[in-house]
Each structure stands twice: as structure tokens, then as C-alpha cells.
Design a protein around this motif. Structure first.
Motif, PDB file in Angstrom:
ATOM      1  N   LEU A 296       7.942  -2.364  84.281  1.00  0.00           N
ATOM      2  CA  LEU A 296       8.897  -1.136  83.818  1.00  0.00           C
ATOM      3  C   LEU A 296      10.172  -1.621  84.244  1.00  0.00           C
ATOM      4  O   LEU A 296      11.323  -1.330  83.736  1.00  0.00           O
ATOM      5  N   VAL A 297      10.395  -2.314  85.270  1.00  0.00           N
ATOM      6  CA  VAL A 297      11.695  -2.699  86.016  1.00  0.00           C
ATOM      7  C   VAL A 297      11.540  -3.961  86.447  1.00  0.00           C
ATOM      8  O   VAL A 297      10.548  -4.582  86.838  1.00  0.00           O
ATOM      9  N   SER A 298      12.591  -4.828  86.612  1.00  0.00           N
ATOM     10  CA  SER A 298      12.535  -6.215  87.318  1.00  0.00           C
ATOM     11  C   SER A 298      12.198  -6.136  88.811  1.00  0.00           C
ATOM     12  O   SER A 298      11.937  -7.452  89.230  1.00  0.00           O
ATOM     13  N   GLN A 299      12.608  -5.172  89.461  1.00  0.00           N
ATOM     14  CA  GLN A 299      12.392  -5.159  90.791  1.00  0.00           C
ATOM     15  C   GLN A 299      11.081  -4.942  91.336  1.00  0.00           C
ATOM     16  O   GLN A 299      10.247  -4.220  90.798  1.00  0.00           O
ATOM     17  N   SER A 300      10.780  -5.605  92.637  1.00  0.00           N
ATOM     18  CA  SER A 300       9.501  -5.527  93.088  1.00  0.00           C
ATOM     19  C   SER A 300       9.518  -5.602  94.605  1.00  0.00           C
ATOM     20  O   SER A 300      10.427  -6.061  94.865  1.00  0.00           O
TER      21      SER A 300
ATOM     22  N   GLU B 154      15.730   3.651  89.392  1.00  0.00           N
ATOM     23  CA  GLU B 154      16.305   5.014  89.606  1.00  0.00           C
ATOM     24  C   GLU B 154      15.678   5.970  88.212  1.00  0.00           C
ATOM     25  O   GLU B 154      15.424   7.319  88.445  1.00  0.00           O
ATOM     26  N   ASP B 155      15.418   5.397  87.100  1.00  0.00           N
ATOM     27  CA  ASP B 155      14.797   5.970  85.902  1.00  0.00           C
ATOM     28  C   ASP B 155      13.470   6.579  86.282  1.00  0.00           C
ATOM     29  O   ASP B 155      12.967   7.412  85.726  1.00  0.00           O
ATOM     30  N   LEU B 156      12.825   5.933  87.145  1.00  0.00           N
ATOM     31  CA  LEU B 156      11.469   6.246  87.570  1.00  0.00           C
ATOM     32  C   LEU B 156      11.400   7.564  88.527  1.00  0.00           C
ATOM     33  O   LEU B 156      10.286   8.126  88.703  1.00  0.00           O
ATOM     34  N   LEU B 157      12.216   7.915  89.224  1.00  0.00           N
ATOM     35  CA  LEU B 157      12.472   8.905  90.281  1.00  0.00           C
ATOM     36  C   LEU B 157      11.879  10.337  89.659  1.00  0.00           C
ATOM     37  O   LEU B 157      11.213  11.116  90.097  1.00  0.00           O
ATOM     38  N   SER B 158      12.339  10.430  88.559  1.00  0.00           N
ATOM     39  CA  SER B 158      12.029  11.938  87.876  1.00  0.00           C
ATOM     40  C   SER B 158      10.946  11.648  86.822  1.00  0.00           C
ATOM     41  O   SER B 158      10.677  12.736  85.964  1.00  0.00           O
ATOM     42  N   ALA B 159      10.409  10.619  86.341  1.00  0.00           N
ATOM     43  CA  ALA B 159       9.338  10.431  85.247  1.00  0.00           C
ATOM     44  C   ALA B 159       7.860  10.485  86.000  1.00  0.00           C
ATOM     45  O   ALA B 159       7.710  10.667  87.433  1.00  0.00           O
TER      46      ALA B 159
ATOM     47  N   ALA C 178       9.238   5.869  75.884  1.00  0.00           N
ATOM     48  CA  ALA C 178       9.382   7.350  75.759  1.00  0.00           C
ATOM     49  C   ALA C 178      10.538   7.889  77.052  1.00  0.00           C
ATOM     50  O   ALA C 178      11.193   9.009  76.788  1.00  0.00           O
ATOM     51  N   HIS C 179      10.367   7.184  78.175  1.00  0.00           N
ATOM     52  CA  HIS C 179      11.003   7.684  79.213  1.00  0.00           C
ATOM     53  C   HIS C 179      12.246   6.940  79.494  1.00  0.00           C
ATOM     54  O   HIS C 179      13.018   7.179  80.329  1.00  0.00           O
ATOM     55  N   GLN C 180      12.575   6.040  78.908  1.00  0.00           N
ATOM     56  CA  GLN C 180      13.685   4.869  78.630  1.00  0.00           C
ATOM     57  C   GLN C 180      13.945   4.314  79.920  1.00  0.00           C
ATOM     58  O   GLN C 180      15.008   4.506  80.705  1.00  0.00           O
ATOM     59  N   ILE C 181      12.616   3.769  80.562  1.00  0.00           N
ATOM     60  CA  ILE C 181      12.719   3.019  81.856  1.00  0.00           C
ATOM     61  C   ILE C 181      13.510   1.848  81.883  1.00  0.00           C
ATOM     62  O   ILE C 181      12.850   0.863  81.148  1.00  0.00           O
ATOM     63  N   ARG C 182      14.421   1.430  82.688  1.00  0.00           N
ATOM     64  CA  ARG C 182      15.107   0.333  82.807  1.00  0.00           C
ATOM     65  C   ARG C 182      15.397  -0.012  84.171  1.00  0.00           C
ATOM     66  O   ARG C 182      15.423  -0.974  84.519  1.00  0.00           O
TER      67      ARG C 182
END
Length: 295
Positions: free
Chosen positions: A260-264, A184-189, A177-181
Motif C-alpha cells: 500500500l505504501v513504499s515504507q516498511s 498517513e493515509d492508513l491512520l484513519s483507514a 477505495a481509501h486512496q492509500i499512498r
């Protein structure tokens, strides 16, 4: 005469707490020495009285709804306060060898499996848990307690357990729904934040983004005061949640949550065990077993 407390059936509440803690009507029935049908009947009655659905019935078990998770946490706090008062009245049980204090999340996702594994080699040592996300005034003193934070310098009383990585997790529906890749995509989600006493013990979203070189998030903030509820909201697709490897792997492996993203990031703090001065010899055996695992 009107009852002084606005409470439903105590039997229903006891059955609900056991089923929620075990994530199973069958396991709750074994614990309370009744039939699974009796547990189901009590919970259906409780849901009818509250006019709320407390569980999602699934093929392999049951799962708390958001309302159910809220009630479960409140009941555990209330029951723990009662348990502490009863312990103070009757004194320490002679059959209770070891008591360990931990938060709801650590107890459910990490400590309880560790105790089960310990009993395979030490079935003679009885271990009970004090599960609480708040510091209950007048609570009984445990032998051991599990904490998240900076490891105190006193190596005689505080022992390193493990250090986790922190990952951004959400439901498959939330990710789509929020197109999280990317982060940066999470900053406004929508993000789920811990608040209150428990939040002070945990690392939050602002810290996570900072370590990845990003500013603080600006999206919708969903604040809860319990990590179990935070995970349930994330599974429901309400928002993303920060997950610690040692606590959330079952949800990830079952597909309830995904990366949601590969970074941790490596957790800024560690989990450590505090051995309290009153700890018995048997408590120290369990402490040595836990700290020798170095998970």
C-alpha cells in the motif's frame, strides 16, 4: 436420539480440512485416497448443511471465504487436541522421526515449503507438524518449535532463523477505495489487528506506525485471533494487514495483496528455532539444515 454434539458429517469436515489445508480439492483427494469428485461432493453437502459458502472456486484452485477460514482454524485446533490425546494414549509413533510445532501461518507459508525442500536431500527422515495457534494443555512435546520474538540467550537450545521486514498490505480495491499512498493515509483507514494469544507473539500496527514516526491509528479496527483469517480479510478488501516478507510473498506475487505504501520497517523481533531437550539425532539434523540456510 439427539446427538450430544451439534456437528455436521465428520467425513465432510475431514474433507473440508484437507482441502483447506492444501488449497486444492485434487490434493485433498490424493491425501485421503478418494476422487476429487468425492471431495467436492462432501464439501457441497457440508456447505448445504451449514448454509454457508466455505470456498471460492477459482480456475487454479480454491480459496477460503471468511467463514471458511474461521471454520478451518477451529477444526485444526480441535483435530490437534484429538491428535495429542491419541498420541498420549498410543505413545510416540516409532515411524515418526521428527515433530515440529508452529503456528498455522508459519506452517502454511514458511515451514511446510522448508520441509519439502529438506526432503529432497533427506528423504529418509520423516517429519510431522504440530500446528496450533494456542498452547493446548497436555499437548505432546515436539522435538523442535518455531517462534517469533526476542531470541533467548541460550544459544545451545535457541537458534536464529531469519528476521523479516514488515509491510502494509491490502487488496487493489482497498487501496483505490481509501486512496492509500502514504502511511498517513492508513491512520484513519480500516486496519486488521491480531488479538488474543497469537497477537502477543507478533508486532502490531501501533508499533509499525511508531517506528515510522506516526501516532497510533484511529480508524476502524477489525480484530481477529488468527493471521490466516487476517490475510483472507485483507484479500477480501475489508482492511489493511501487516505482512512479513517471509510469510506473505506468495500472496503478493499472485496479486492478491499489494504494497500500500513504499515504507516498511525491520521486524523488531526475529524468527527462531527452539530445540527441545527430547530432540532426537534426526531432529537435530533437520535443525542444523534449517539454521544453516540463514534466510
Amino acid at each position: 436420539m439427539k446427538r450430544p454434539y451439534d456437528l455436521p458429517s465428520m467425513t465432510g469436515l475431514l474433507c473440508f480440512e484437507a482441502a483447506a489445508r492444501n488449497s486444492s480439492f485434487k490434493a485433498a483427494a490424493v491425501e485421503l485416497n478418494v476422487t476429487p469428485a468425492a471431495i467436492s461432493h462432501q464439501i457441497k453437502g457440508l456447505e448445504a448443511e451449514l448454509a454457508r459458502t466455505l470456498f471460492r472456486r477459482q480456475h487454479r484452485g480454491v480459496e477460503l471465504t471468511e467463514i471458511g477460514a474461521y471454520l478451518f482454524v477451529a477444526l485444526q485446533r480441535g483435530f490437534q487436541t484429538l491428535s495429542n490425546a491419541v498420541s498420549d494414549v498410543r505413545g510416540q509413533s516409532e515411524s515418526e522421526d521428527v515433530t515440529v510445532q508452529a503456528t498455522t501461518a508459519i506452517s502454511a507459508f514458511w515451514l511446510t515449503p522448508q520441509i519439502a525442500a529438506f526432503w529432497k536431500s533427506h528423504p529418509e527422515i520423516l517429519i510431522s507438524q504440530i500446528v496450533s495457534d494456542i498452547d493446548v494443555p497436555g499437548s505432546a512435546y515436539p522435538d523442535l518449535s518455531v517462534h517469533y520474538g526476542a531470541l533467548p540467550e541460550d544459544e545451545n537450545d535457541h537458534h536464529f532463523l531469519f528476521r523479516d521486514r514488515m509491510r502494509a498490505l491490502g487488496s487493489p480495491g482497498y487501496a483505490a477505495a481509501h486512496q492509500i499512498r502514504e502511511p498517513e493515509d492508513l491512520l484513519s483507514a480500516p486496519l486488521i489487528h491480531l488479538s488474543g494469544v497469537e497477537a502477543a507473539r507478533w508486532t502490531g500496527w501501533t508499533d509499525w506506525f511508531r517506528q515510522l514516526g506516526h501516532p497510533a491509528p484511529t480508524g476502524k479496527r477489525i480484530a481477529v485471533n488468527n493471521y490466516m483469517i487476517a490475510l483472507q480479510l485483507a484479500q477480501d478488501g475489508v482492511g489493511a494487514v501487516l505482512g512479513w516478507d517471509g510469510l506473505v510473498m506468495p500472496q503478493v506475487e499472485q496479486g492478491r495483496l499489494l504494497d500500500l505504501v513504499s515504507q516498511s520497517i525491520p521486524s523488531p523481533h526475529c524468527y527462531y528455532l527452539k530445540v527441545h531437550p527430547r530432540a532426537s539425532a534426526k531432529a537435530r539434523v533437520f535443525a542444523d539444515w534449517l539454521t544453516s540456510k540463514r534466510i
